[in-house]
Structure formats: structure tokens, C-alpha cells
Write a protein that holds these residues in place. Structure first.
Motif, PDB file in Angstrom:
ATOM      1  N   LEU A  33       0.827  -1.206   0.000  1.00 42.48           N
ATOM      2  CA  LEU A  33       0.000   0.000   0.000  1.00 42.48           C
ATOM      3  C   LEU A  33       0.860   1.252   0.000  1.00 42.48           C
ATOM      4  O   LEU A  33       0.440   2.303   0.468  1.00 42.48           O
ATOM      5  CB  LEU A  33      -0.938  -0.012   1.215  1.00 42.48           C
ATOM      6  N   ARG A  34       2.066   1.132  -0.573  1.00 42.07           N
ATOM      7  CA  ARG A  34       2.921   2.309  -0.699  1.00 42.07           C
ATOM      8  C   ARG A  34       2.184   3.382  -1.491  1.00 42.07           C
ATOM      9  O   ARG A  34       1.542   3.087  -2.500  1.00 42.07           O
ATOM     10  CB  ARG A  34       4.229   1.959  -1.406  1.00 42.07           C
ATOM     11  N   ASP A  35       2.255   4.596  -0.995  1.00 40.34           N
ATOM     12  CA  ASP A  35       1.645   5.763  -1.643  1.00 40.34           C
ATOM     13  C   ASP A  35       0.116   5.727  -1.669  1.00 40.34           C
ATOM     14  O   ASP A  35      -0.499   6.540  -2.356  1.00 40.34           O
ATOM     15  CB  ASP A  35       2.166   5.949  -3.074  1.00 40.34           C
ATOM     16  N   ALA A  36      -0.513   4.809  -0.939  1.00 39.49           N
ATOM     17  CA  ALA A  36      -1.977   4.723  -0.948  1.00 39.49           C
ATOM     18  C   ALA A  36      -2.591   5.912  -0.209  1.00 39.49           C
ATOM     19  O   ALA A  36      -2.021   6.441   0.740  1.00 39.49           O
ATOM     20  CB  ALA A  36      -2.433   3.425  -0.288  1.00 39.49           C
ATOM     21  N   ASP A  37      -3.760   6.317  -0.644  1.00 38.47           N
ATOM     22  CA  ASP A  37      -4.516   7.372   0.014  1.00 38.47           C
ATOM     23  C   ASP A  37      -5.468   6.711   0.998  1.00 38.47           C
ATOM     24  O   ASP A  37      -6.512   6.184   0.609  1.00 38.47           O
ATOM     25  CB  ASP A  37      -5.295   8.192  -1.014  1.00 38.47           C
ATOM     26  N   ARG A  54       4.681   2.544   3.382  1.00 36.78           N
ATOM     27  CA  ARG A  54       5.617   3.637   3.111  1.00 36.78           C
ATOM     28  C   ARG A  54       4.970   4.691   2.223  1.00 36.78           C
ATOM     29  O   ARG A  54       4.352   4.373   1.210  1.00 36.78           O
ATOM     30  CB  ARG A  54       6.879   3.118   2.428  1.00 36.78           C
ATOM     31  N   ASP A  55       5.110   5.928   2.669  1.00 37.65           N
ATOM     32  CA  ASP A  55       4.612   7.096   1.944  1.00 37.65           C
ATOM     33  C   ASP A  55       3.097   7.100   1.740  1.00 37.65           C
ATOM     34  O   ASP A  55       2.586   7.875   0.936  1.00 37.65           O
ATOM     35  CB  ASP A  55       5.315   7.265   0.596  1.00 37.65           C
ATOM     36  N   ALA A  56       2.361   6.245   2.462  1.00 42.13           N
ATOM     37  CA  ALA A  56       0.894   6.282   2.397  1.00 42.13           C
ATOM     38  C   ALA A  56       0.402   7.488   3.183  1.00 42.13           C
ATOM     39  O   ALA A  56       1.012   7.903   4.164  1.00 42.13           O
ATOM     40  CB  ALA A  56       0.312   5.001   2.982  1.00 42.13           C
ATOM     41  N   ASP A  57      -0.704   8.061   2.749  1.00 38.27           N
ATOM     42  CA  ASP A  57      -1.321   9.183   3.457  1.00 38.27           C
ATOM     43  C   ASP A  57      -2.275   8.591   4.482  1.00 38.27           C
ATOM     44  O   ASP A  57      -3.327   8.061   4.134  1.00 38.27           O
ATOM     45  CB  ASP A  57      -2.065  10.092   2.477  1.00 38.27           C
TER      46      ASP A  57
END
Length: 64
Positions: A33-37, A54-57
């Protein structure tokens, strides 16, 4: 995991949290779920073992 699939899992999980018949506990074990909103997502009780966030909001998300 693409956005459409994740949205469906989150929708079913919300129903599960509300004891609706067609609800289902989210099983995201090992998901990428990297970069997932995931803003404001309620993942209370979801299986998050080994999930890559990582980098998920996660602003406002419930990950209990």
C-alpha cells in the motif's frame, strides 16, 4: 493492489464494522500500500500484518 480493489475492501470493512450482513473484515496482510490514500480510513480490527505503508497518506486514519 490497485485503488479500485482497495476501495472495495475498505467498503466491505466499513460494513463489517457496522455489523451489516454483506460486510467483511479487511485482510490486507502483506499488501503493498505504498503511496496509498488512506486518509480517514477506519481500519479498526483489520489484519495489517506485514503491510507496506511507506509514503501512504494516513492522516486521520484509525489503525487500531
Amino acid at each position: 493492489m490497485d485503488k479500485k480493489e482497495l476501495d472495495l475492501i475498505l467498503e466491505k470493512h466499513e460494513k463489517w464494522l457496522n455489523d451489516e450482513n454483506d460486510g467483511e473484515r479487511a485482510n490486507l496482510q502483506g499488501a503493498d500500500l505504498r503511496d496509498a490514500d488512506l486518509r480517514d480510513a477506519n481500519l479498526l480490527g483489520a489484519n495489517l500484518l506485514g503491510v507496506d505503508l511507506r509514503d501512504a497518506d494516513l492522516q486521520g486514519a484509525n489503525l487500531d
